[in-house]
Design an enzyme around this catalytic site. Sequence first.
Site, PDB file in Angstrom:
ATOM      1  N   ILE A  43       4.815   0.081  -0.430  1.00 38.02           N
ATOM      2  CA  ILE A  43       5.970  -0.800  -0.318  1.00 38.02           C
ATOM      3  C   ILE A  43       5.468  -2.144   0.198  1.00 38.02           C
ATOM      4  CG2 ILE A  43       8.249  -1.144   0.719  1.00 38.02           C
ATOM      5  CD1 ILE A  43       8.038   1.397  -1.056  1.00 38.02           C
ATOM      6  N   CYS A  53       1.161   1.296   2.963  1.00 37.09           N
ATOM      7  CA  CYS A  53       0.482   1.991   1.876  1.00 37.09           C
ATOM      8  C   CYS A  53       1.095   3.363   1.640  1.00 37.09           C
ATOM      9  CB  CYS A  53      -0.998   2.134   2.200  1.00 37.09           C
ATOM     10  SG  CYS A  53      -1.847   0.539   2.370  1.00 37.09           S
ATOM     11  N   GLU A  55      -0.286   6.360   1.175  1.00 37.09           N
ATOM     12  CA  GLU A  55      -0.823   7.493   1.924  1.00 37.09           C
ATOM     13  C   GLU A  55      -0.326   7.505   3.366  1.00 37.09           C
ATOM     14  OE1 GLU A  55      -2.416   5.099   0.266  1.00 37.09           O
ATOM     15  OE2 GLU A  55      -4.476   4.857   0.967  1.00 37.09           O
TER      16      GLU A  55
END
Length: 133
Positions: A43, A53, A55
């Site tokens: 995002i 991120c 992850e």
Amino acid sequence: MTKEELVQEAFQAMKNAYAPYSNYHVGACVLARDGRTFYGANIENASFGATNCAERSAVFSAYSNGCRKEDIEALAIVSDGERIAAPCGICRQVLSELLEQDTPIYLSNGKDETETCIRDLLPMQFGMEDVIR
């Protein structure tokens, strides 16, 4: 869930990416040992430091739902880039604290795949033992 299924779940998560600046889409999926899955997508934000991120989003979701490092079986991270998306430096630091050192991390861009773990992605980590005396 197989490795292939986990990677496909991450590609599904990638569809939720918000990347108007880089046009680089990333998705992630955490598989918990109890079978639950947690999703993340990158995002972006005009204030680039506020970007999150995929992850980190997925792992933070797992933690927000009560999982801890010993509960996480695997993590898949995928992108639509020409190269396989490896976690950025900030993500490597976060993952080094929130995943077991040998938790499988599957990386794919749909053409190429590799398997790694945080121990290999971030050797000589700075961690809790360096802070707490």
